[in-house]
Scaffold this motif. Structure first.
Motif, PDB file in Angstrom:
ATOM      1  N   ARG A  33       6.538  11.607 -14.945  1.00 58.45           N
ATOM      2  CA  ARG A  33       5.765  11.473 -13.704  1.00 58.45           C
ATOM      3  C   ARG A  33       5.316  10.035 -13.491  1.00 58.45           C
ATOM      4  N   GLN A  34       4.867   9.366 -14.551  1.00 55.76           N
ATOM      5  CA  GLN A  34       4.444   7.970 -14.429  1.00 55.76           C
ATOM      6  C   GLN A  34       5.602   7.087 -13.993  1.00 55.76           C
ATOM      7  N   GLU A  35       6.773   7.324 -14.574  1.00 58.49           N
ATOM      8  CA  GLU A  35       7.963   6.547 -14.196  1.00 58.49           C
ATOM      9  C   GLU A  35       8.317   6.778 -12.730  1.00 58.49           C
ATOM     10  N   TYR A  36       8.250   8.032 -12.297  1.00 50.50           N
ATOM     11  CA  TYR A  36       8.570   8.378 -10.906  1.00 50.50           C
ATOM     12  C   TYR A  36       7.582   7.726  -9.943  1.00 50.50           C
ATOM     13  N   ILE A  37       6.295   7.797 -10.252  1.00 50.64           N
ATOM     14  CA  ILE A  37       5.266   7.206  -9.391  1.00 50.64           C
ATOM     15  C   ILE A  37       5.434   5.696  -9.311  1.00 50.64           C
ATOM     16  N   ALA A  38       5.766   5.058 -10.431  1.00 50.50           N
ATOM     17  CA  ALA A  38       5.981   3.604 -10.432  1.00 50.50           C
ATOM     18  C   ALA A  38       7.143   3.231  -9.509  1.00 50.50           C
ATOM     19  N   LEU A  39       8.203   4.014  -9.533  1.00 49.28           N
ATOM     20  CA  LEU A  39       9.350   3.741  -8.662  1.00 49.28           C
ATOM     21  C   LEU A  39       9.012   3.961  -7.190  1.00 49.28           C
ATOM     22  N   VAL A  40       8.246   4.997  -6.900  1.00 46.44           N
ATOM     23  CA  VAL A  40       7.842   5.256  -5.511  1.00 46.44           C
ATOM     24  C   VAL A  40       6.985   4.105  -5.001  1.00 46.44           C
ATOM     25  N   ARG A  41       6.042   3.643  -5.825  1.00 44.53           N
ATOM     26  CA  ARG A  41       5.189   2.523  -5.421  1.00 44.53           C
ATOM     27  C   ARG A  41       6.004   1.248  -5.203  1.00 44.53           C
ATOM     28  N   MET A  42       6.977   0.996  -6.085  1.00 43.57           N
ATOM     29  CA  MET A  42       7.808  -0.194  -5.955  1.00 43.57           C
ATOM     30  C   MET A  42       8.616  -0.135  -4.661  1.00 43.57           C
ATOM     31  N   ASN A  43       9.179   1.033  -4.356  1.00 47.35           N
ATOM     32  CA  ASN A  43       9.960   1.188  -3.117  1.00 47.35           C
ATOM     33  C   ASN A  43       9.082   1.026  -1.885  1.00 47.35           C
ATOM     34  N   LEU A  44       7.887   1.583  -1.917  1.00 49.94           N
ATOM     35  CA  LEU A  44       6.965   1.455  -0.793  1.00 49.94           C
ATOM     36  C   LEU A  44       6.562   0.001  -0.584  1.00 49.94           C
ATOM     37  N   ARG A  45       6.244  -0.702  -1.669  1.00 47.20           N
ATOM     38  CA  ARG A  45       5.876  -2.109  -1.573  1.00 47.20           C
ATOM     39  C   ARG A  45       7.022  -2.919  -0.986  1.00 47.20           C
ATOM     40  N   SER A  46       8.237  -2.624  -1.406  1.00 48.93           N
ATOM     41  CA  SER A  46       9.412  -3.323  -0.888  1.00 48.93           C
ATOM     42  C   SER A  46       9.560  -3.103   0.614  1.00 48.93           C
ATOM     43  N   GLN A  47       9.358  -1.873   1.058  1.00 49.82           N
ATOM     44  CA  GLN A  47       9.454  -1.573   2.488  1.00 49.82           C
ATOM     45  C   GLN A  47       8.350  -2.265   3.271  1.00 49.82           C
ATOM     46  N   LEU A  48       7.139  -2.239   2.748  1.00 46.41           N
ATOM     47  CA  LEU A  48       6.024  -2.869   3.452  1.00 46.41           C
ATOM     48  C   LEU A  48       6.180  -4.388   3.513  1.00 46.41           C
ATOM     49  N   ASP A  49       6.769  -4.972   2.477  1.00 47.80           N
ATOM     50  CA  ASP A  49       6.979  -6.417   2.468  1.00 47.80           C
ATOM     51  C   ASP A  49       7.989  -6.866   3.515  1.00 47.80           C
ATOM     52  N   ASN A  50       8.780  -5.957   4.029  1.00 48.20           N
ATOM     53  CA  ASN A  50       9.794  -6.310   5.020  1.00 48.20           C
ATOM     54  C   ASN A  50       9.387  -5.993   6.447  1.00 48.20           C
ATOM     55  N   ILE A  51       8.123  -5.693   6.678  1.00 46.54           N
ATOM     56  CA  ILE A  51       7.640  -5.380   8.026  1.00 46.54           C
ATOM     57  C   ILE A  51       7.184  -6.669   8.715  1.00 46.54           C
ATOM     58  N   ASP A  52       7.660  -6.871   9.933  1.00 38.78           N
ATOM     59  CA  ASP A  52       7.249  -8.000  10.751  1.00 38.78           C
ATOM     60  C   ASP A  52       6.393  -7.485  11.908  1.00 38.78           C
ATOM     61  N   ILE A  53       5.345  -8.221  12.199  1.00 38.92           N
ATOM     62  CA  ILE A  53       4.453  -7.850  13.297  1.00 38.92           C
ATOM     63  C   ILE A  53       4.445  -8.974  14.323  1.00 38.92           C
ATOM     64  N   ARG A  54       4.596  -8.593  15.595  1.00 37.20           N
ATOM     65  CA  ARG A  54       4.523  -9.578  16.664  1.00 37.20           C
ATOM     66  C   ARG A  54       3.058  -9.718  17.072  1.00 37.20           C
ATOM     67  N   GLU A  55       2.539 -10.932  16.932  1.00 38.77           N
ATOM     68  CA  GLU A  55       1.149 -11.223  17.273  1.00 38.77           C
ATOM     69  C   GLU A  55       0.994 -11.333  18.791  1.00 38.77           C
ATOM     70  N   LYS A  56      -0.258 -11.353  19.267  1.00 33.62           N
ATOM     71  CA  LYS A  56      -0.524 -11.446  20.706  1.00 33.62           C
ATOM     72  C   LYS A  56       0.023 -12.736  21.308  1.00 33.62           C
ATOM     73  N   ASP A  57       0.055 -13.816  20.503  1.00 34.96           N
ATOM     74  CA  ASP A  57       0.559 -15.090  21.017  1.00 34.96           C
ATOM     75  C   ASP A  57       2.087 -15.181  20.987  1.00 34.96           C
ATOM     76  N   GLY A  58       2.760 -14.112  20.531  1.00 37.63           N
ATOM     77  CA  GLY A  58       4.220 -14.086  20.528  1.00 37.63           C
ATOM     78  C   GLY A  58       4.835 -14.448  19.195  1.00 37.63           C
ATOM     79  N   SER A  59       4.041 -14.966  18.272  1.00 33.52           N
ATOM     80  CA  SER A  59       4.593 -15.316  16.965  1.00 33.52           C
ATOM     81  C   SER A  59       4.822 -14.050  16.144  1.00 33.52           C
ATOM     82  N   ILE A  60       5.684 -14.182  15.149  1.00 35.06           N
ATOM     83  CA  ILE A  60       6.011 -13.047  14.290  1.00 35.06           C
ATOM     84  C   ILE A  60       5.489 -13.336  12.890  1.00 35.06           C
ATOM     85  N   THR A  61       4.736 -12.393  12.350  1.00 31.56           N
ATOM     86  CA  THR A  61       4.160 -12.528  11.017  1.00 31.56           C
ATOM     87  C   THR A  61       4.797 -11.497  10.099  1.00 31.56           C
TER      88      THR A  61
END
Length: 73
Positions: A33-61
């Motif tokens: 279970r610990q191994e599985y949870i660690a992998l789920v967290r790693m995958n989630l972090r990877s997905q979140l790190d690839n999210i871009d947000i368009r700011e109100k001024d038009g820039s992308i963060t």
């Protein structure tokens, strides 16, 4: 994590609900279970790190660049 380990997690969960687990099986279940949870967290972090947000001024963060290096609890 391969399918064999996931099947083993499910098998131990079913067995714990019906007849119970030995101490060795409980330790194996906790480790898997610990191994599985660690992998789920790693995958989630990877997905979140690839999210871009368009700011109100038009820039992308990129959230990974903005928050990725911060420590979490």
């Amino acid at each position: 994590m391969n399918q064999e380990k996931i099947s083993r997690i499910n098998e131990l969960a079913r067995k714990s609900k019906t007849v119970g687990l030995t101490e060795a099986e409980k330790e194996e279940q906790a480790k898997l279970r610990q191994e599985y949870i660690a992998l789920v967290r790693m995958n989630l972090r990877s997905q979140l790190d690839n999210i871009d947000i368009r700011e109100k001024d038009g820039s992308i963060t990129n959230l990974g660049e903005k928050y990725g290096n911060k420590k979490v609890h």
